[in-house]
Design a protein around this motif. Structure first.
Motif, PDB file in Angstrom:
ATOM      1  N   PRO A 282       0.810  -1.227   0.000  1.00  0.00           N
ATOM      2  CA  PRO A 282       0.000   0.000   0.000  1.00  0.00           C
ATOM      3  C   PRO A 282       0.844   1.278   0.000  1.00  0.00           C
ATOM      4  O   PRO A 282       0.460   2.280  -0.615  1.00  0.00           O
TER       5      PRO A 282
ATOM      6  N   LEU B 105      -4.729   0.425  -0.163  1.00  0.00           N
ATOM      7  CA  LEU B 105      -4.687  -0.905   0.455  1.00  0.00           C
ATOM      8  C   LEU B 105      -4.849  -2.026  -0.560  1.00  0.00           C
ATOM      9  O   LEU B 105      -4.173  -3.049  -0.478  1.00  0.00           O
TER      10      LEU B 105
ATOM     11  N   TYR C  38      -6.003 -12.034  -0.392  1.00  0.00           N
ATOM     12  CA  TYR C  38      -5.152 -10.839  -0.312  1.00  0.00           C
ATOM     13  C   TYR C  38      -5.784  -9.817   0.630  1.00  0.00           C
ATOM     14  O   TYR C  38      -5.102  -9.191   1.443  1.00  0.00           O
TER      15      TYR C  38
ATOM     16  N   THR D  98      -4.216  -8.339   4.022  1.00  0.00           N
ATOM     17  CA  THR D  98      -4.059  -6.884   4.175  1.00  0.00           C
ATOM     18  C   THR D  98      -4.722  -6.419   5.470  1.00  0.00           C
ATOM     19  O   THR D  98      -4.157  -5.603   6.216  1.00  0.00           O
TER      20      THR D  98
END
Ligand SMILES: C[S@@+](CC[C@H](N)C(=O)[O-])C[C@H]1O[C@@H](n2cnc3c(N)ncnc32)[C@H](O)[C@@H]1O
Length: 227
Positions: free
Chosen positions: A128, A174, A187, A191
């Motif tokens: 990010p 993000l 994913y 995250t």
């Protein structure tokens, strides 16, 4: 006949984003597998494989010799893009390097701010942060490919300079262009876990904590939408 080395899903995702038929640089090449794959498969007529340290460069040399493509891979010792001249390559790959080091390397090479140069980045950490930096600096994120390797999700990003800097939103940073891809749910979960960990260190920063809480809620909503 040159025999391409096997790449894991992470490096294969990066390799597939490289501009075909043109020279490329593999910065932080380490074992040299990506450079050898690009040369052996004919994806690139020439690859400049660079590393900061002589040990990895020696490993890359052995890989390329073993694969029979050493005549198309040039090995260069040095930091970042200091050892690549403007105009020498059309794609710069930075894989397995932290977002911060990737940013430092790109900052030190103003020539990558050209529509003719493609960046292929697979940050080892903090994707990010790298997405946000790229957008703020006027790069356009063209494509991302999710890949799972060694039990973790990675993203291979393809970016090109478009000269239009913009301030991205928190969710954009993000998740970038990973929405709807195979692996997007995994994913997203990874995250969110990282963000929760970061949130635990913000007990002395109420404003920062509130901003992160809002992002965590948005991630949760997104996750429910993916189900
Ligand atoms: C974890 S390895 C990644 C190797 C390969 N690119 C991959 O993704 O599998 C990171 C490599 O980057 C090199 N490296 C770290 N900082 C660098 C810099 N500023 N310039 C060039 N190479 C660097 C290290 O020496 C190491 O060989």
């Amino acid at each position: 006949m040159p025999e391409a080395p096997r790449l894991d899903a992470r490096l294969l995702a990066a390799a597939r984003l490289v501009k075909p038929g043109l020279p490329a640089a593999d910065v932080g090449c380490d074992h040299g597998k990506l450079a050898a794959w690009l040369a052996c498969t004919g994806t690139c007529p020439k690859v400049i494989a660079c590393d900061l340290r002589p040990g990895p460069l020696a490993a890359a040399k052995a890989t390329c010799e073993g694969c029979g493509c050493a005549d198309r891979v040039e090995l260069r010792l040095g930091s970042g893009l200091e050892v690549v001249r403007p105009g020498e390559v059309d794609t710069v790959v930075l894989a397995g390097i932290s977002a911060q080091t990737t940013i430092e390397i790109l900052q030190a090479a103003p020539w990558v701010r050209s529509a003719a140069v493609r960046l292929v980045c697979v940050p080892a950490t903090k994707a990010p942060v790298l997405r946000g930096w790229l957008w703020r600096q006027g790069f356009a994120l063209r494509q991302e490919t999710l890949a799972r390797a060694a039990g973790r999700w990675y993203t291979a990003m393809c970016a090109e300079y478009c000269g239009a800097p913009r301030e991205p939103g928190g969710m954009e940073c993000l998740l970038g262009l990973t929405y709807g891809q195979p692996g997007a749910a995994g994913y997203l979960r990874q995250t969110a876990e990282k963000l929760q960990k970061y949130r635990r260190g913000l007990s002395e920063d109420p404003a920062g904590a509130a901003a992160v809480d809002a992002l965590l809620r948005a991630l949760q909503q997104q996750e429910q939408g993916e189900k």
